[in-house]
Design a protein around this motif. Structure first.
Motif, PDB file in Angstrom:
ATOM      1  N   ASP A  96      15.366  23.568  28.792  1.00  0.00           N
ATOM      2  CA  ASP A  96      16.440  24.490  29.164  1.00  0.00           C
ATOM      3  C   ASP A  96      16.899  25.314  27.959  1.00  0.00           C
ATOM      4  O   ASP A  96      17.213  26.506  28.090  1.00  0.00           O
ATOM      5  CB  ASP A  96      17.619  23.711  29.749  1.00  0.00           C
ATOM      6  N   HIS A  97      16.920  24.672  26.794  1.00  0.00           N
ATOM      7  CA  HIS A  97      17.280  25.403  25.572  1.00  0.00           C
ATOM      8  C   HIS A  97      16.225  26.446  25.250  1.00  0.00           C
ATOM      9  O   HIS A  97      16.559  27.586  24.870  1.00  0.00           O
ATOM     10  CB  HIS A  97      17.432  24.416  24.415  1.00  0.00           C
ATOM     11  N   ALA A  98      14.956  26.097  25.404  1.00  0.00           N
ATOM     12  CA  ALA A  98      13.871  27.043  25.125  1.00  0.00           C
ATOM     13  C   ALA A  98      13.924  28.233  26.073  1.00  0.00           C
ATOM     14  O   ALA A  98      13.705  29.377  25.664  1.00  0.00           O
ATOM     15  CB  ALA A  98      12.524  26.332  25.227  1.00  0.00           C
ATOM     16  N   VAL A  99      14.215  27.978  27.348  1.00  0.00           N
ATOM     17  CA  VAL A  99      14.319  29.077  28.313  1.00  0.00           C
ATOM     18  C   VAL A  99      15.443  30.024  27.918  1.00  0.00           C
ATOM     19  O   VAL A  99      15.280  31.260  27.918  1.00  0.00           O
ATOM     20  CB  VAL A  99      14.545  28.519  29.737  1.00  0.00           C
ATOM     21  N   ALA A 100      16.599  29.474  27.573  1.00  0.00           N
ATOM     22  CA  ALA A 100      17.740  30.304  27.195  1.00  0.00           C
ATOM     23  C   ALA A 100      17.432  31.127  25.956  1.00  0.00           C
ATOM     24  O   ALA A 100      17.766  32.329  25.889  1.00  0.00           O
ATOM     25  CB  ALA A 100      18.968  29.416  26.960  1.00  0.00           C
ATOM     26  N   ARG A 101      16.786  30.523  24.960  1.00  0.00           N
ATOM     27  CA  ARG A 101      16.456  31.250  23.734  1.00  0.00           C
ATOM     28  C   ARG A 101      15.372  32.290  23.984  1.00  0.00           C
ATOM     29  O   ARG A 101      15.364  33.366  23.365  1.00  0.00           O
ATOM     30  CB  ARG A 101      16.008  30.270  22.652  1.00  0.00           C
ATOM     31  N   HIS A 105      15.436  36.046  22.873  1.00  0.00           N
ATOM     32  CA  HIS A 105      14.525  36.522  21.819  1.00  0.00           C
ATOM     33  C   HIS A 105      13.168  36.989  22.342  1.00  0.00           C
ATOM     34  O   HIS A 105      12.376  37.522  21.567  1.00  0.00           O
ATOM     35  CB  HIS A 105      14.288  35.406  20.797  1.00  0.00           C
ATOM     36  N   GLY A 106      12.879  36.780  23.621  1.00  0.00           N
ATOM     37  CA  GLY A 106      11.569  37.111  24.166  1.00  0.00           C
ATOM     38  C   GLY A 106      10.621  35.921  24.141  1.00  0.00           C
ATOM     39  O   GLY A 106       9.843  35.711  25.061  1.00  0.00           O
ATOM     40  N   VAL A 107      10.692  35.136  23.085  1.00  0.00           N
ATOM     41  CA  VAL A 107       9.870  33.945  22.950  1.00  0.00           C
ATOM     42  C   VAL A 107      10.664  32.884  22.199  1.00  0.00           C
ATOM     43  O   VAL A 107      11.507  33.219  21.352  1.00  0.00           O
ATOM     44  CB  VAL A 107       8.542  34.257  22.206  1.00  0.00           C
ATOM     45  N   ALA A 108      10.430  31.620  22.527  1.00  0.00           N
ATOM     46  CA  ALA A 108      11.155  30.534  21.859  1.00  0.00           C
ATOM     47  C   ALA A 108      10.259  29.302  21.787  1.00  0.00           C
ATOM     48  O   ALA A 108       9.442  29.045  22.677  1.00  0.00           O
ATOM     49  CB  ALA A 108      12.446  30.194  22.604  1.00  0.00           C
ATOM     50  N   ALA A 109      10.419  28.558  20.705  1.00  0.00           N
ATOM     51  CA  ALA A 109       9.717  27.289  20.529  1.00  0.00           C
ATOM     52  C   ALA A 109      10.739  26.216  20.188  1.00  0.00           C
ATOM     53  O   ALA A 109      11.628  26.435  19.361  1.00  0.00           O
ATOM     54  CB  ALA A 109       8.676  27.394  19.416  1.00  0.00           C
ATOM     55  N   VAL A 110      10.599  25.066  20.835  1.00  0.00           N
ATOM     56  CA  VAL A 110      11.499  23.942  20.569  1.00  0.00           C
ATOM     57  C   VAL A 110      10.661  22.691  20.320  1.00  0.00           C
ATOM     58  O   VAL A 110       9.817  22.330  21.138  1.00  0.00           O
ATOM     59  CB  VAL A 110      12.465  23.689  21.743  1.00  0.00           C
ATOM     60  N   ALA A 111      10.893  22.060  19.180  1.00  0.00           N
ATOM     61  CA  ALA A 111      10.235  20.804  18.845  1.00  0.00           C
ATOM     62  C   ALA A 111      11.227  19.665  19.030  1.00  0.00           C
ATOM     63  O   ALA A 111      12.409  19.803  18.697  1.00  0.00           O
ATOM     64  CB  ALA A 111       9.730  20.833  17.405  1.00  0.00           C
ATOM     65  N   VAL A 112      10.754  18.550  19.568  1.00  0.00           N
ATOM     66  CA  VAL A 112      11.603  17.386  19.833  1.00  0.00           C
ATOM     67  C   VAL A 112      11.094  16.205  19.016  1.00  0.00           C
ATOM     68  O   VAL A 112       9.891  15.929  18.983  1.00  0.00           O
ATOM     69  CB  VAL A 112      11.588  17.008  21.331  1.00  0.00           C
ATOM     70  N   ARG A 113      12.023  15.528  18.353  1.00  0.00           N
ATOM     71  CA  ARG A 113      11.670  14.339  17.581  1.00  0.00           C
ATOM     72  C   ARG A 113      12.486  13.139  18.063  1.00  0.00           C
ATOM     73  O   ARG A 113      13.470  13.296  18.763  1.00  0.00           O
ATOM     74  CB  ARG A 113      11.927  14.571  16.088  1.00  0.00           C
ATOM     75  N   ARG A 114      12.031  11.946  17.679  1.00  0.00           N
ATOM     76  CA  ARG A 114      12.701  10.681  18.034  1.00  0.00           C
ATOM     77  C   ARG A 114      12.941  10.575  19.543  1.00  0.00           C
ATOM     78  O   ARG A 114      14.020  10.235  20.012  1.00  0.00           O
ATOM     79  CB  ARG A 114      14.006  10.519  17.263  1.00  0.00           C
ATOM     80  N   SER A 115      11.874  10.849  20.292  1.00  0.00           N
ATOM     81  CA  SER A 115      11.957  10.819  21.745  1.00  0.00           C
ATOM     82  C   SER A 115      11.191   9.617  22.290  1.00  0.00           C
ATOM     83  O   SER A 115      10.663   8.800  21.540  1.00  0.00           O
ATOM     84  CB  SER A 115      11.390  12.126  22.322  1.00  0.00           C
ATOM     85  N   ARG A 130      10.113  28.274  36.794  1.00  0.00           N
ATOM     86  CA  ARG A 130      11.034  28.685  37.860  1.00  0.00           C
ATOM     87  C   ARG A 130      12.219  29.481  37.312  1.00  0.00           C
ATOM     88  O   ARG A 130      12.925  30.137  38.074  1.00  0.00           O
ATOM     89  CB  ARG A 130      11.530  27.459  38.626  1.00  0.00           C
ATOM     90  N   SER A 131      12.415  29.431  36.007  1.00  0.00           N
ATOM     91  CA  SER A 131      13.475  30.230  35.377  1.00  0.00           C
ATOM     92  C   SER A 131      12.939  31.543  34.815  1.00  0.00           C
ATOM     93  O   SER A 131      13.649  32.235  34.084  1.00  0.00           O
ATOM     94  CB  SER A 131      14.134  29.418  34.248  1.00  0.00           C
ATOM     95  N   GLY A 132      11.688  31.872  35.135  1.00  0.00           N
ATOM     96  CA  GLY A 132      11.156  33.178  34.763  1.00  0.00           C
ATOM     97  C   GLY A 132      10.427  33.248  33.436  1.00  0.00           C
ATOM     98  O   GLY A 132      10.307  34.324  32.857  1.00  0.00           O
ATOM     99  N   THR A 133       9.923  32.112  32.944  1.00  0.00           N
ATOM    100  CA  THR A 133       9.179  32.140  31.689  1.00  0.00           C
ATOM    101  C   THR A 133       7.792  31.530  31.875  1.00  0.00           C
ATOM    102  O   THR A 133       7.560  30.722  32.769  1.00  0.00           O
ATOM    103  CB  THR A 133       9.897  31.338  30.579  1.00  0.00           C
ATOM    104  N   VAL A 279       7.845  31.900  26.916  1.00  0.00           N
ATOM    105  CA  VAL A 279       7.770  33.353  26.769  1.00  0.00           C
ATOM    106  C   VAL A 279       8.455  33.976  27.978  1.00  0.00           C
ATOM    107  O   VAL A 279       8.102  33.675  29.128  1.00  0.00           O
ATOM    108  CB  VAL A 279       6.313  33.848  26.688  1.00  0.00           C
ATOM    109  N   ASN A 280       9.424  34.832  27.751  1.00  0.00           N
ATOM    110  CA  ASN A 280      10.138  35.502  28.827  1.00  0.00           C
ATOM    111  C   ASN A 280       9.198  36.502  29.500  1.00  0.00           C
ATOM    112  O   ASN A 280       8.752  37.467  28.875  1.00  0.00           O
ATOM    113  CB  ASN A 280      11.366  36.215  28.266  1.00  0.00           C
ATOM    114  N   ILE A 281       8.886  36.252  30.781  1.00  0.00           N
ATOM    115  CA  ILE A 281       7.968  37.135  31.493  1.00  0.00           C
ATOM    116  C   ILE A 281       8.499  38.568  31.516  1.00  0.00           C
ATOM    117  O   ILE A 281       7.745  39.537  31.395  1.00  0.00           O
ATOM    118  CB  ILE A 281       7.742  36.628  32.932  1.00  0.00           C
TER     119      ILE A 281
END
Length: 361
Positions: A96-101, A105-115, A130-133, A279-281
């Motif tokens: 959800d954070h990646a979609v919002a960013r 910004h047009g494109v976003a990358a999110v890395a997750v640690r300690r999961s 479904r959110s358009g990316t 990537v925002n379509i």
């Protein structure tokens, strides 16, 4: 087997997780992901995996109080610390954070640690689509796969999933980077069916088809290993499958600040890593037109001349959608060993056993 209604199964999983200590919202989300796998026919990643979550919460190896947190951000790039909580809420937060960013910004990358374990990667890719990316999602795992040329497990089965929106359901690819996931071997064993030669090797590097021994050896880290896509050596592209597995390891390990698969599940918890790219379509053009072109392309591929008459040309997700429709209407079938394990879980957390519709012949 028995069949179970989707709602009944979801309610049972939610209640078991809450009884084990999970917050209600985390339990709801985790149950949705697990049951979605069973609904789609991906039984290896469904409620058969519930025990690992319940025991983790019960024993404290999964932090029931953890909340995912953005700990680093630079433009469209973010890092999320899952704080050793349930993997499903953490990755959902990251998506959800990646979609919002990406919308910003047009494109976003999110890395997750300690999961922790996340279930089926495609569920999250579809959520983003479904959110358009356009979304790419991957995760590492316990060491199960021998890289090209190796005789011991180093990589996880490391699924890679991508999805993009269409006027109907998202087009979604979701598959392990191993020739077969361990969960499929467990399912074949429950069903009394054999595994194929060339799927796994023993500590001596020779192919093994003894399912109970392979599965036990993988769990106990006794040198048994699955093979990457393409199998052993390079004749059928095993080196290429190994390279895709390495990509997932790099994205989810060093780049995410998490452990790579060989070093996951230590004394400090799982420390799995995940990686999300969105990537925002709409940044590429008219989103509706792009979705329609994807749908037209998909229809053209499905209409290709069949290699085997009567066997349809399928795109990623076709079989899962067919299964979901059938199981929504007729119930989700659960094998006897899974039902028995769910009964033991119910006893552990103080719930009534799960009841099905009726036995299936």
């Amino acid at each position: 087997m028995i069949t179970v209604d989707r709602k009944a199964l979801t309610d049972f999983v939610t209640q078991a997780l809450v009884a084990a200590g999970a917050r209600a919202d985390d339990a709801d989300l985790t149950a949705d992901v697990l049951v979605a796998a069973d609904l789609a026919g991906v039984d290896s990643h469904g409620v058969a995996r519930l025990r690992r979550y319940v025991e983790g919460l019960h024993k404290g190896t999964i932090d029931k109080d953890a909340r995912p947190e953005v700990v680093r951000e630079d433009g469209g790039v973010s890092v999320v610390d899952a704080h050793n909580g349930l993997g499903q809420p953490a990755l959902c937060f990251a998506v959800d954070h990646a979609v919002a960013r990406a919308k910003e910004h047009g494109v976003a990358a999110v890395a997750v640690r300690r999961s922790n374990h996340i279930g089926i990667a495609g569920w999250y890719a579809e959520r983003a689509a479904r959110s358009g990316t356009f979304a790419l999602v991957t995760t590492n795992a316990t060491p199960q796969v021998a890289p090209a040329g190796a005789a011991e497990p180093m990589f996880g089965t490391d699924p890679v999933s991508y999805a993009l929106p269409t006027p109907d359901e998202p087009l979604c690819y979701d598959a392990a980077t191993s020739i077969v996931p361990r969960g499929k071997l467990e399912r074949l064993h429950r069903e009394g069916r054999p595994m194929l030669d060339g799927w796994a090797v023993g500590p001596d590097g020779a192919s093994s088809t003894d399912i109970p021994r392979v599965v036990a050896g993988l769990k106990a880290r006794e040198g048994y290993a699955l093979l990457p896509l393409g199998g052993l050596g390079s004749d059928f592209g095993g080196h290429k499958g190994s390279g895709v597995g390495l990509l997932a390891e790099l994205l989810c390990g060093p780049l995410a600040g998490a452990s790579w698969s060989k070093h996951t599940y230590g004394e400090q918890g799982a420390d799995l890593g995940q990686f999300v790219l969105c990537v925002n379509i709409g940044a590429l053009g008219d989103a509706r037109e792009i979705g329609e072109r994807v749908a037209a392309m998909s229809d053209e591929i499905r209409a290709a001349r069949q290699a085997v008459p009567g066997v349809p040309v399928r795109l990623p997700g076709d079989r899962r959608r067919t299964s979901a429709g059938e199981r929504s209407a007729h119930g989700i079938p659960l094998l006897a060993p899974v039902v028995a394990d769910l009964a033991r879980i119910a006893e552990l957390v103080g719930l009534a056993p799960l009841r099905g519709r009726e036995p299936v012949a």
